[in-house]
Write a protein that holds these residues in place. Structure first.
Motif, PDB file in Angstrom:
ATOM      1  N   THR A 447       7.747  -1.983  29.286  1.00 47.09           N
ATOM      2  CA  THR A 447       6.516  -2.003  28.508  1.00 47.09           C
ATOM      3  C   THR A 447       5.871  -3.185  28.545  1.00 47.09           C
ATOM      4  N   LEU A 448       4.473  -3.254  28.615  1.00 50.23           N
ATOM      5  CA  LEU A 448       3.575  -4.257  28.627  1.00 50.23           C
ATOM      6  C   LEU A 448       2.357  -4.023  27.890  1.00 50.23           C
ATOM      7  N   ASN A 449       2.009  -4.731  26.983  1.00 52.81           N
ATOM      8  CA  ASN A 449       0.411  -4.856  26.431  1.00 52.81           C
ATOM      9  C   ASN A 449      -0.109  -5.796  27.184  1.00 52.81           C
ATOM     10  N   PHE A 450      -1.183  -5.374  27.922  1.00 52.42           N
ATOM     11  CA  PHE A 450      -1.923  -6.281  28.960  1.00 52.42           C
ATOM     12  C   PHE A 450      -3.206  -6.556  28.014  1.00 52.42           C
ATOM     13  N   SER A 451      -3.635  -7.692  27.716  1.00 54.67           N
ATOM     14  CA  SER A 451      -4.964  -8.228  27.216  1.00 54.67           C
ATOM     15  C   SER A 451      -5.340  -9.433  27.853  1.00 54.67           C
ATOM     16  N   VAL A 468       4.750   5.464  40.049  1.00 50.84           N
ATOM     17  CA  VAL A 468       6.255   5.296  40.246  1.00 50.84           C
ATOM     18  C   VAL A 468       6.948   5.435  38.798  1.00 50.84           C
ATOM     19  N   GLY A 469       6.356   6.034  37.835  1.00 44.34           N
ATOM     20  CA  GLY A 469       6.866   6.470  36.636  1.00 44.34           C
ATOM     21  C   GLY A 469       6.421   5.558  35.615  1.00 44.34           C
ATOM     22  N   VAL A 470       5.531   4.613  35.718  1.00 44.69           N
ATOM     23  CA  VAL A 470       4.638   3.967  34.871  1.00 44.69           C
ATOM     24  C   VAL A 470       3.333   4.453  34.354  1.00 44.69           C
ATOM     25  N   SER A 471       3.313   4.540  33.094  1.00 45.03           N
ATOM     26  CA  SER A 471       2.021   5.315  32.463  1.00 45.03           C
ATOM     27  C   SER A 471       1.129   3.925  32.041  1.00 45.03           C
ATOM     28  N   ILE A 472      -0.067   4.088  32.057  1.00 42.79           N
ATOM     29  CA  ILE A 472      -1.255   3.206  31.670  1.00 42.79           C
ATOM     30  C   ILE A 472      -2.098   4.059  30.930  1.00 42.79           C
ATOM     31  N   SER A 473      -2.233   3.406  29.582  1.00 44.61           N
ATOM     32  CA  SER A 473      -3.126   3.870  28.441  1.00 44.61           C
ATOM     33  C   SER A 473      -3.998   2.921  27.607  1.00 44.61           C
ATOM     34  N   GLY A 474      -4.987   3.096  27.211  1.00 44.02           N
ATOM     35  CA  GLY A 474      -5.864   2.215  26.622  1.00 44.02           C
ATOM     36  C   GLY A 474      -7.303   2.923  26.073  1.00 44.02           C
ATOM     37  N   ALA A 475      -7.713   2.290  25.258  1.00 41.10           N
ATOM     38  CA  ALA A 475      -9.121   2.744  24.626  1.00 41.10           C
ATOM     39  C   ALA A 475     -10.178   2.477  25.889  1.00 41.10           C
ATOM     40  N   ASN A 476     -11.000   3.407  26.174  1.00 41.94           N
ATOM     41  CA  ASN A 476     -12.177   3.452  27.060  1.00 41.94           C
ATOM     42  C   ASN A 476     -11.444   3.501  28.446  1.00 41.94           C
ATOM     43  N   LEU A 477     -10.257   3.473  28.849  1.00 43.00           N
ATOM     44  CA  LEU A 477      -9.846   3.595  29.838  1.00 43.00           C
ATOM     45  C   LEU A 477      -9.841   5.044  30.515  1.00 43.00           C
ATOM     46  N   SER A 478     -10.848   5.375  31.836  1.00 46.23           N
ATOM     47  CA  SER A 478     -10.924   6.456  32.113  1.00 46.23           C
ATOM     48  C   SER A 478      -9.953   6.885  33.473  1.00 46.23           C
ATOM     49  N   SER A 505      -7.994  -4.568  27.273  1.00 39.97           N
ATOM     50  CA  SER A 505      -6.753  -4.469  26.670  1.00 39.97           C
ATOM     51  C   SER A 505      -6.268  -2.773  27.044  1.00 39.97           C
ATOM     52  N   PHE A 506      -4.953  -2.809  27.565  1.00 44.62           N
ATOM     53  CA  PHE A 506      -4.298  -1.443  27.725  1.00 44.62           C
ATOM     54  C   PHE A 506      -2.842  -1.640  27.790  1.00 44.62           C
ATOM     55  N   SER A 507      -2.064  -0.642  27.876  1.00 44.57           N
ATOM     56  CA  SER A 507      -0.732  -0.840  27.688  1.00 44.57           C
ATOM     57  C   SER A 507      -0.092  -0.060  28.978  1.00 44.57           C
ATOM     58  N   LEU A 508       0.915  -0.538  29.469  1.00 45.21           N
ATOM     59  CA  LEU A 508       2.003  -0.089  30.656  1.00 45.21           C
ATOM     60  C   LEU A 508       3.342   0.221  29.790  1.00 45.21           C
ATOM     61  N   LYS A 509       3.933   1.563  30.301  1.00 47.86           N
ATOM     62  CA  LYS A 509       4.994   1.819  29.621  1.00 47.86           C
ATOM     63  C   LYS A 509       5.710   2.666  30.918  1.00 47.86           C
ATOM     64  N   GLY A 510       7.207   2.384  30.589  1.00 50.83           N
ATOM     65  CA  GLY A 510       7.818   3.297  31.762  1.00 50.83           C
ATOM     66  C   GLY A 510       8.525   2.368  32.555  1.00 50.83           C
ATOM     67  N   LYS A 511       9.616   2.775  33.060  1.00 50.52           N
ATOM     68  CA  LYS A 511      10.578   2.062  34.228  1.00 50.52           C
ATOM     69  C   LYS A 511      10.218   2.602  35.646  1.00 50.52           C
TER      70      LYS A 511
END
Length: 611
Positions: A447-451, A468-478, A505-511
């Protein structure tokens, strides 16, 4: 910089250009360190000439071919030049008669003029004049004909054709019963193929003119080649294709202009001409520009291997011209120079595009590459407020480590700041005129909270990562979906315009998948991303990324550590090597010119340091 990092740099550029398809045309941009970008080459609206204005010269064509074509096509047209193994599509083999039989002179001229980038053929409209392009197109026909075939064709023509078509092919033979086509007529010959001539003497024209029984196949082929040669200035063997010499007295001229609205040309402004022979500086000559900015360096010797660069320094900023290399038949070279007023106000700085690319690796980290494409929309060069101070500032995410750059090094061009880094390079006016590619690592344990704060407005920002199994999510991220690159899916996201002072800012999650982790332990030259073989990419594994692959191939080919400062002589050698690669068709023209400008920017800094 190690080989793995160099591969990641190349992959970064390829990934950005290949995956960001919505902005691909806009992102074919110069590499980091680029300055004073030349505007893109726009094809002339003038219609393509359908035939030569004069008689094409095979001898001149041979010289043009030797100087510009052999590195891919080979000296004999067998597609065996030194750069041929790096071209991933078949190179035309001009030594094979079948190719010459089906091509028209006009078609070859067209390809030489506008190029065919899908097949790694660069356009030559800006490097060869119209006559030279017709000349080299004519010379191509000679590569598939032997001396014996020429003599055979001449014998057959004199015995069977001259009586009607004339000794010279002008259609004025003594036994001509009707008007005959002239083989000297350039419009007629430029539009006809050798196969059409062969058909005319094999199956005949309206039941007549058949020679399929009177002449054997090899005789008909030979006479067709002879007829083709009648429209050129020589029927004998081609002239010696050794490179033409460039000796003789000449001059370098230019005009110094001030591109700022209220700018003036300083009185008695010195302009230096740096002379290089075989990549080593051998002389430096200084003159004073006239009040109108004009300058001239007269009475210059022009031996082969010589190159010139004009330069001037104004208000502490070095401005240089393009590099002019001595060319056969040219005695005057124009090297215009532009200077600008300076300012420390960076309010006209904006980021055209920002790209954030992730590359997963073992050991609890993720590698991040960030490419900023910067514009100075003002008419003044932005300089440090204090000597050797920062010009541009770029905050980085908290916790970053192992910061390196593709162009320059910390303590040289780049400086560490409390929250990231600063670039000390002056920013000259222009759109997308400067690029910065920074690479660093961030801790990652599933996991990583990118800012990251942006000090400058960014019109468009993209985020890219291997699927590769890592999801990325964040506000205004299309989510722009997934695209496949050599079997590896990549996920692309976009952000709306970012205002100066905003935080992305956005988040990465997953192995990351096991395949991505295991690939990371491979050879240094292989990218860790999804097991993607970067070398295969760079050699041209996908034609759709031709522009990116050509530029990335150049970067990897250089393989020079970022922290190692090249001398002026070495940088000129790099420019010459890039020129050779472009002449061989290795690089697309737009990227070649932009990469050349990047090297020129480095040369500016080195010349400033070495003076």
């Amino acid at each position: 910089m190690n080989r793995k990092l160099a591969a990641l740099i190349a992959l970064t550029i390829i990934t950005v250009l290949f995956l960001a398809s919505c902005s691909l045309a806009g992102d074919v941009t110069p590499p980091p360190g680029f300055e004073n970008a030349a505007p893109p080459v726009i094809p002339s609206p003038t219609p393509m000439p359908a035939f030569p204005a004069g008689i094409p010269s095979v001898a001149v064509g041979a010289q043009v071919y030797a100087q510009n074509c052999t590195r891919c096509h080979g000296t004999t047209g067998n597609a065996d030049g030194e750069m041929a193994p790096k071209v991933t599509v078949p190179i035309p083999v001009f030594a094979k008669p079948d190719l010459a039989r089906t091509a028209t002179l006009a078609r070859w001229f067209s390809v030489i003029t506008v190029g065919n980038l899908d097949r790694f053929m660069p356009p030559w409209v800006d490097d060869l004049n119209e006559a030279q392009r017709w000349d080299v197109a004519a010379y191509l026909y000679t590569l598939s004909v032997t001396d014996a075939q020429r003599e055979q064709g001449k014998t057959v023509y004199e015995a069977n054709c001259a009586s009607c078509h004339g000794d010279t092919g002008d259609g004025q033979g003594a036994q001509a019963a009707a008007p005959m086509p002239s083989f000297l007529d350039q419009p007629y010959m430029a539009a006809a193929t050798n196969d059409q001539f062969l058909a005319a003497i094999t199956t005949g024209i309206k039941g007549a003119h058949r020679f399929d029984t009177a002449l054997a196949e090899d005789q008909r082929q030979a006479v067709v080649s002879y007829v083709r040669a009648l429209s050129f200035d020589a029927n004998a063997a081609p002239a010696d294709i050794g490179a033409a010499t460039g000796s003789g007295a000449g001059s370098v001229t230019g005009t110094l202009t001030n591109g700022s609205a209220t700018g003036v040309i300083p009185a008695d402004q010195p302009v230096a001409l740096y002379v290089f022979d075989n990549f080593s500086q051998t002389d430096a000559i200084t003159v004073t520009a006239k009040s109108d900015g004009a300058f001239i360096f007269p009475n210059l010797d022009l031996p082969d291997g010589r190159a010139f660069i004009a330069a001037t320094r104004d208000q502490g900023v070095l401005y240089t011209s393009d590099v002019a290399s001595v060319q056969a038949g040219s005695s005057t070279y124009d090297l215009p120079l532009s200077i600008y007023e300076t300012t420390a106000d960076a309010s006209n700085i904006s980021i055209d595009r920002a790209h954030i690319i992730f590359d997963f690796s073992p050991g609890g980290t993720v590698r991040v590459a960030e490419l900023f494409i910067v514009s100075n929309i003002g008419d003044r060069t932005i300089v440090p407020a204090t000597e050797n101070g920062p010009v541009l500032r770029f905050p980085l995410p908290s916790g970053y480590t192992n910061l390196v750059f593709q162009d320059g090094a910390l303590g040289d061009r780049y400086q560490l700041t409390d929250d990231g880094f600063a670039d000390t390079e002056p920013v000259r006016p222009g759109t997308s005129g400067q690029q910065i590619l920074a690479l660093f690592e961030l801790p990652y344990t599933d996991t990583l909270n990118f800012s990251q704060k942006f000090d400058y407005a960014s019109a468009a920002t993209s985020v890219l990562a291997p699927d590769v199994g890592v999801s990325i999510s964040g506000a205004n991220l299309s989510d722009q979906g997934t695209q496949d690159v050599q079997g590896t899916p990549y996920h692309t996201y976009s952000l709306p315009a970012v205002q100066a002072g905003d935080t992305v800012s956005f988040s990465l999650k997953g192995k990351p998948s096991a395949s991505a982790q295991s690939a990371a332990t491979g050879a240094d030259a292989t990218s860790t991303t999804g097991g993607l073989d970067t070398r295969s990419l760079l050699i041209g594994g996908f034609a759709l990324a031709l522009v990116a692959a050509g530029l990335a191939l150049w970067w990897v080919r250089r393989n020079a550590p970022a922290a190692q400062a090249l001398t002026a002589d070495e940088l000129l050698d790099e420019i010459a090597s890039l020129d050779d690669g472009f002449e061989a068709g290795e690089y697309p023209e737009a990227d070649y010119r932009r990469e050349r400008e990047k090297l020129k920017a480095q040369l500016k800094r080195r010349m400033k340091d070495e003076r």
